[in-house]
Design an enzyme around this catalytic site. Structure first.
Site, short mmCIF file in Angstrom:
data_model
loop_
_atom_site.label_atom_id
_atom_site.label_comp_id
_atom_site.label_asym_id
_atom_site.label_seq_id
_atom_site.Cartn_x
_atom_site.Cartn_y
_atom_site.Cartn_z
N SER A 14 0.51 -1.17 -0.16
CA SER A 14 -0.08 0.02 -0.20
C SER A 14 0.41 1.11 -0.17
O SER A 14 1.42 1.90 -0.83
CB SER A 14 -0.80 0.00 0.93
OG SER A 14 -2.24 1.02 1.17
N ASP B 283 -5.53 -3.31 -2.68
CA ASP B 283 -4.44 -2.34 -1.67
C ASP B 283 -3.95 -4.28 -0.59
O ASP B 283 -4.81 -5.36 -0.42
CB ASP B 283 -5.40 -2.47 -0.40
CG ASP B 283 -4.54 -1.75 0.96
OD1 ASP B 283 -4.16 -2.45 0.80
OD2 ASP B 283 -4.23 -0.30 1.04
#
Length: 302
Positions: A36, A171
């Site tokens: 991320s 993510d």
């Protein structure tokens, strides 16, 4: 020495300070595995010679225009969207509240990584994403860096997943917020992880979206701590006030927290690296990071 840079949203700006402090102390990682925000910072560090200035200035230049992350502005937008039904339509009929900004965000990531591929970096870099169909952890080691870090940081409900054929990538924190084993797979004996979480210090959610994000963080927390525990050293920045996942208004505060965290651990860091170097001379030389078959844990490599 390999680094694992976890997620944390806005708090992930602490990774910028960590890398800056490590360079100040004379350390440069041989590999970075990012998740991320950690993937964004790691890829920019590896590919952009002006990485520090561009990442530090990120909050007051293009991020507010693209993401609307100033706290008052973001809350006002969310309140208006909820009242008008725009947020619900974005969730049910599109891929998320920021779907319309996808191209602008991809352009920003491309500018940060200079349009380069992951394998062009001065440091070996991998981005970790989640396959939304199978739930598998996906390790991206080659190809366009902007696409890789977008896939690693596409937060469900906000941004569309990255499409690669029939695979939808989102993510990486959903599958693994601290992929220490991937870092060890680079050949590095010493793995240092950065945990940008803020357990027990978050302000109570002020709206439905903040509640959703906070619940997700709570759900991942226990697994995350177990994964971070596999590293040789975990650097945990201390934030002087609560920082919400999307509260990029505290960007510089988070960078400073990362700097301070490394300086607090500098003696332990030096001792750890000294001992390992004595055991294995040449430990910190650059290493070839070869692609391999799918891992035994079900991870996919791209």
């Amino acid at each position: 020495m390999a680094l694992v840079l976890g997620g944390g949203g806005a708090r992930g700006a602490a990774h910028v300070g960590v890398l800056r402090a490590l360079e100040h102390l004379g350390y440069r990682p041989s590999a970075i595995v990012g998740v991320s925000m950690g993937a964004i910072v790691g890829a920019t560090y590896a590919l952009n010679p002006d990485w520090y200035r561009q990442l530090v200035d990120l909050d007051r230049e293009r991020v507010p225009m693209v993401l609307g992350t100033r706290r008052v502005r973001a809350l006002a937008w969310l309140r208006s969207a909820l009242e008008s039904g725009r947020a619900l339509r974005a969730l049910l009929l599109r891929w998320g509240a920021l779907a319309a900004e996808e191209s602008a965000i991809r352009e920003l990531l491309s500018d940060l990584t200079l349009g380069k591929d992951l394998e062009d970096g001065r440091v070996k870099i991998a981005a970790v994403a989640t396959d939304l169909s199978s739930g598998a952890r996906v390790i991206i080691e080659r190809g366009n860096a902007a696409q890789a870090v977008y896939a690693s940081s596409a937060l469900a409900g906000l941004l569309p997943p990255d499409r690669q054929g029939r695979v939808l990538l989102a993510d990486g924190a959903y599958a693994d917020i601290a992929p220490v084993d991937v870092a060890r797979g680079t050949g590095a004996e010493v793995v240092i992880a950065v945990d940008a979480s803020q357990p027990g210090a978050a302000e109570p959610p002020a709206n439905a979206f903040q509640a959703f994000v906070r619940a997700m963080e709570i759900g991942m927390a226990q697994h995350a701590q177990a994964r971070f525990g596999e590293a040789d050293l975990v650097i945990r920045p201390h934030f002087p006030l609560p920082v919400q996942t999307l509260d990029f208004g505290h960007h510089r505060l988070c960078v400073a927290a990362g700097l301070r965290a490394v300086l607090r651990e500098r003696h332990q860091l030096a001792e750890l690296l000294r001992i390992r170097r004595a055991r294995r001379p040449g430990l910190f030389a650059w290493r070839t990071w070869a692609l391999g078959p799918p891992a035994a844990d079900g991870s996919k490599r791209q």
